[in-house]
Design a protein around this motif. Sequence first.
Motif, mmCIF file in Angstrom:
data_model
loop_
_atom_site.group_PDB
_atom_site.id
_atom_site.type_symbol
_atom_site.label_atom_id
_atom_site.label_comp_id
_atom_site.label_asym_id
_atom_site.label_seq_id
_atom_site.Cartn_x
_atom_site.Cartn_y
_atom_site.Cartn_z
ATOM 1 N N VAL A 25 22.036 37.658 10.295
ATOM 2 C CA VAL A 25 23.058 38.533 10.597
ATOM 3 C C VAL A 25 23.995 38.069 11.593
ATOM 4 C CG1 VAL A 25 24.018 40.875 10.761
ATOM 5 C CG2 VAL A 25 21.893 40.359 9.545
ATOM 6 N N ASP A 26 25.244 37.806 11.171
ATOM 7 C CA ASP A 26 26.348 37.373 12.383
ATOM 8 C C ASP A 26 27.136 38.816 12.406
ATOM 9 O OD1 ASP A 26 28.483 36.694 13.717
ATOM 10 O OD2 ASP A 26 28.546 34.809 12.933
ATOM 11 N N ALA A 27 26.827 39.534 13.585
ATOM 12 C CA ALA A 27 27.370 40.933 13.702
ATOM 13 C C ALA A 27 28.742 40.799 14.122
ATOM 14 C CB ALA A 27 26.654 41.787 14.671
ATOM 15 N N GLU A 28 29.071 39.697 14.834
ATOM 16 C CA GLU A 28 30.418 39.466 15.206
ATOM 17 C C GLU A 28 31.341 39.478 14.243
ATOM 18 O OE1 GLU A 28 32.561 39.152 18.121
ATOM 19 O OE2 GLU A 28 31.022 40.173 18.966
ATOM 20 N N LEU A 79 27.623 36.869 2.635
ATOM 21 C CA LEU A 79 28.067 38.357 2.333
ATOM 22 C C LEU A 79 28.771 38.860 3.505
ATOM 23 C CD1 LEU A 79 25.039 39.638 0.416
ATOM 24 C CD2 LEU A 79 26.906 38.351 -0.873
ATOM 25 N N ALA A 80 29.888 39.229 3.270
ATOM 26 C CA ALA A 80 30.721 39.887 4.312
ATOM 27 C C ALA A 80 30.627 41.571 4.348
ATOM 28 C CB ALA A 80 32.261 39.611 4.347
ATOM 29 N N TYR A 81 30.575 42.222 5.270
ATOM 30 C CA TYR A 81 30.577 43.536 4.955
ATOM 31 C C TYR A 81 31.386 44.235 6.145
ATOM 32 C CZ TYR A 81 27.732 42.985 9.480
ATOM 33 O OH TYR A 81 27.122 42.821 10.595
ATOM 34 N N ASP A 82 31.731 45.552 5.560
ATOM 35 C CA ASP A 82 32.302 46.646 6.663
ATOM 36 C C ASP A 82 31.344 47.322 7.413
ATOM 37 O OD1 ASP A 82 35.259 45.938 5.903
ATOM 38 O OD2 ASP A 82 34.616 47.124 4.245
ATOM 39 N N ARG A 83 30.262 47.713 6.671
ATOM 40 C CA ARG A 83 29.172 48.236 7.025
ATOM 41 C C ARG A 83 27.865 47.667 6.474
ATOM 42 N NH1 ARG A 83 29.697 52.150 10.949
ATOM 43 N NH2 ARG A 83 31.648 52.488 11.150
ATOM 44 N N LEU A 84 26.939 47.294 7.229
ATOM 45 C CA LEU A 84 25.478 46.801 6.915
ATOM 46 C C LEU A 84 24.375 47.716 6.952
ATOM 47 C CD1 LEU A 84 23.751 44.373 6.070
ATOM 48 C CD2 LEU A 84 23.650 43.650 8.412
ATOM 49 N N VAL A 85 23.596 48.117 5.932
ATOM 50 C CA VAL A 85 22.469 49.127 5.918
ATOM 51 C C VAL A 85 21.506 48.322 5.640
ATOM 52 C CG1 VAL A 85 21.598 50.810 4.779
ATOM 53 C CG2 VAL A 85 24.128 50.932 4.840
ATOM 54 N N MET A 86 20.460 48.434 6.476
ATOM 55 C CA MET A 86 19.161 47.596 6.266
ATOM 56 C C MET A 86 17.893 48.591 6.379
ATOM 57 S SD MET A 86 18.659 45.102 9.662
ATOM 58 C CE MET A 86 19.831 44.132 9.253
ATOM 59 N N SER A 87 17.186 48.438 5.147
ATOM 60 C CA SER A 87 16.060 49.244 5.371
ATOM 61 C C SER A 87 14.676 48.044 4.590
ATOM 62 C CB SER A 87 16.002 50.399 4.006
ATOM 63 O OG SER A 87 14.996 51.103 3.994
ATOM 64 N N SER A 140 16.473 39.589 13.549
ATOM 65 C CA SER A 140 17.342 38.517 13.754
ATOM 66 C C SER A 140 18.920 39.368 13.764
ATOM 67 C CB SER A 140 17.325 37.920 12.330
ATOM 68 O OG SER A 140 18.392 37.595 12.009
ATOM 69 N N ALA A 141 18.923 40.486 13.390
ATOM 70 C CA ALA A 141 20.254 41.141 13.839
ATOM 71 C C ALA A 141 20.346 42.002 15.040
ATOM 72 C CB ALA A 141 20.389 42.248 12.517
ATOM 73 N N GLY A 142 19.230 41.563 15.612
ATOM 74 C CA GLY A 142 19.480 42.366 17.260
ATOM 75 C C GLY A 142 19.431 43.680 17.322
ATOM 76 N N VAL A 143 19.018 44.433 16.223
ATOM 77 C CA VAL A 143 18.691 45.741 16.461
ATOM 78 C C VAL A 143 17.269 46.473 16.813
ATOM 79 C CG1 VAL A 143 20.860 46.108 14.789
ATOM 80 C CG2 VAL A 143 18.232 45.885 13.822
ATOM 81 N N VAL A 144 16.481 45.509 17.134
ATOM 82 C CA VAL A 144 15.113 46.071 17.411
ATOM 83 C C VAL A 144 15.373 46.287 19.001
ATOM 84 C CG1 VAL A 144 12.710 45.328 17.919
ATOM 85 C CG2 VAL A 144 13.883 44.763 15.730
ATOM 86 N N LYS A 193 22.664 49.916 19.260
ATOM 87 C CA LYS A 193 23.006 48.760 20.106
ATOM 88 C C LYS A 193 24.112 47.795 19.261
ATOM 89 C CE LYS A 193 20.899 44.696 22.266
ATOM 90 N NZ LYS A 193 20.033 43.700 21.770
ATOM 91 N N VAL A 194 24.044 47.849 17.890
ATOM 92 C CA VAL A 194 24.936 46.782 17.289
ATOM 93 C C VAL A 194 25.807 47.545 16.363
ATOM 94 C CG1 VAL A 194 25.038 44.786 15.818
ATOM 95 C CG2 VAL A 194 23.254 44.943 17.209
ATOM 96 N N LYS A 195 26.987 47.547 16.592
ATOM 97 C CA LYS A 195 27.824 48.567 15.729
ATOM 98 C C LYS A 195 28.090 48.046 14.323
ATOM 99 C CE LYS A 195 29.413 51.357 18.556
ATOM 100 N NZ LYS A 195 28.559 52.663 18.077
ATOM 101 N N ASN A 196 28.265 48.868 13.276
ATOM 102 C CA ASN A 196 28.385 48.602 11.983
ATOM 103 C C ASN A 196 26.884 48.297 11.187
ATOM 104 O OD1 ASN A 196 31.158 49.079 11.959
ATOM 105 N ND2 ASN A 196 31.296 47.455 13.287
ATOM 106 N N ILE A 197 25.795 48.408 11.885
ATOM 107 C CA ILE A 197 24.570 48.038 11.156
ATOM 108 C C ILE A 197 24.013 49.531 11.445
ATOM 109 C CG2 ILE A 197 22.594 46.849 11.281
ATOM 110 C CD1 ILE A 197 23.953 44.629 12.431
ATOM 111 N N HIS A 198 23.504 49.930 10.069
ATOM 112 C CA HIS A 198 22.850 51.125 9.921
ATOM 113 C C HIS A 198 21.134 50.727 9.559
ATOM 114 C CE1 HIS A 198 26.536 53.596 9.815
ATOM 115 N NE2 HIS A 198 27.010 52.398 9.582
ATOM 116 N N ILE A 199 20.133 51.213 10.233
ATOM 117 C CA ILE A 199 19.076 51.102 10.008
ATOM 118 C C ILE A 199 18.301 52.189 9.241
ATOM 119 C CG2 ILE A 199 16.715 49.851 10.624
ATOM 120 C CD1 ILE A 199 19.487 49.621 12.917
#
Length: 439
Positions: free
Chosen positions: A125-128, A140-148, A304-308, A326-332
């Motif tokens: 994931v390239d959060a920038e 895939l480009a996103y405004d918001r990324l949801v990961m489960s 890899s997305a840096g959200v751990v 920690k990382v905006k626009n990524i929901h877990i």
Amino acid sequence: MSGQMIRPRRQPGMRTPRREFLKAGFGTAAALALPGCASMGGSSAGKVVVVGAGFGGATAAKYIRMWSNATVDVTLVEPNPEFISCPMSNLVLGGSKDLAYLTSSYSSLTARHGVKFVRDTATTVDAERRVVKLASGLELAYDRLVMSPGVDFMWDKVGGLDNADAQSRILHAWKAGPQTVALRRQLEAMPDGGVFAISIPVAPYRCPPGPYERACQVAWYFKRAKPKSKVLILDGNPDVTSKPALFKKAWAEEFKGLVEYRPNYVLTDVEVATKTAKFDVQDPVRADVLNVLPPQRAGAIARSAGVVTANDRWCEVDFVTFESVKVKNIHILGDAIQVASGMPKSGHMANQHAKVCAAAVVALLAGQAPNPAPVLNNTCYSMITDRDSIHVCSVHQYDGEKKTLLPVPGAGGLSPAMSAAEGAYAFAWAKNIWADMLA
Ligand SMILES: Cc1cc2nc3c(=O)[nH]c(=O)nc-3n(C[C@H](O)[C@H](O)[C@H](O)COP(=O)(O)OP(=O)(O)OC[C@H]3O[C@@H](n4cnc5c(N)ncnc54)[C@H](O)[C@@H]3O)c2cc1C
């Protein structure tokens, strides 16, 4: 690779304006939900990419489409062609159900809800840039990324199991699928008089009552087919972590003489050739069928997305939106998060995370504030026999001062005893939650 998938880079801080969201059609964009139209260009209230089509991800994808009236563009990434449920998978080990019973299609998500299903694995994931890269090379480009993404196993914590050959012989069957069937085969091949041993990691792990349910299901099979055999529960925890009195009663009465429970058995090594489990303090145990549930952590893509952020294992989130702290626009969602007090890692809970998150994502993309005080509930059934079940349930309310979800006192409860009536409720629960996420 589809060129449509990448949208022009957004400027930092730029949001989808509320007017664009409304124009795109709350109530008027039914056509976008039609099959084949979902990947069309045109106005969209925002792009959401969902990684993982399990309990959390599939629910989130469906509900974001439904609650945005099909105006938010949702792409769901999942390597598996079909959904296979972990809940109820212990019944396959008991022999009363098969894999087909656990398996559902993803087709309604695309055909009915207009979710774009991409059969692939997210690798980085390239959060920038707000871009998810897939194993195929697709971006895939996103405004918001949801990961489960569920859990990964910490193989380095169990000596002897850190290679593919060992993992193909000492099974976990903690992700339903081929391993569930393979473990059933091992049980069928075991002679009467043999020992099935299950090793449980120190909590937290996926599905607190699941290992004890598994012990019951194997005992139910042995009682009928191999009555001289034994189920040995080697628990890394000091006591049964869920519904202890109810499980212990079942072992003492329903499966008298078949099940032995041993607490404080923290697994350190496995000798694969002899199926011997070794512990930090206790003596080694040899089994005929050894089932090891290794320690777990959030799926690799979260890392890899840096959200751990917790213990190098789990992802801390804001419980109002399930956005990473920690990382905006990524929901877990789901098992991957650092849970709030009293909150189990369960499919039911992941489904609830997904609904809170879906509502928040739809609101945020519309420039609105999310619900500031979400309430979630959980019910975990455990099948004791092929038809009798027990349950535990709880309600969790957001506390704005403490900024966490807290169990609501007196709102939960436990079964008084196992019963066939609860078994019927358990089967209905499974049918309904599978439909809720996928139909
Ligand atoms: C034996 C057993 C019994 C259980 N019984 C119950 C029960 O009775 N009730 C209950 O509520 N819960 C139960 N659970 C727990 C439940 O299965 C989990 O809590 C639930 O699956 C968590 O949902 P999730 O979305 O976090 O993960 P999952 O449902 O595992 O979904 C994760 C998905 O993400 C995908 N994925 C992972 N990484 C990537 C990537 N990089 N790119 C794309 N996709 C990816 C995976 O393929 C998977 O499909 C049980 C679990 C087990 C093992």
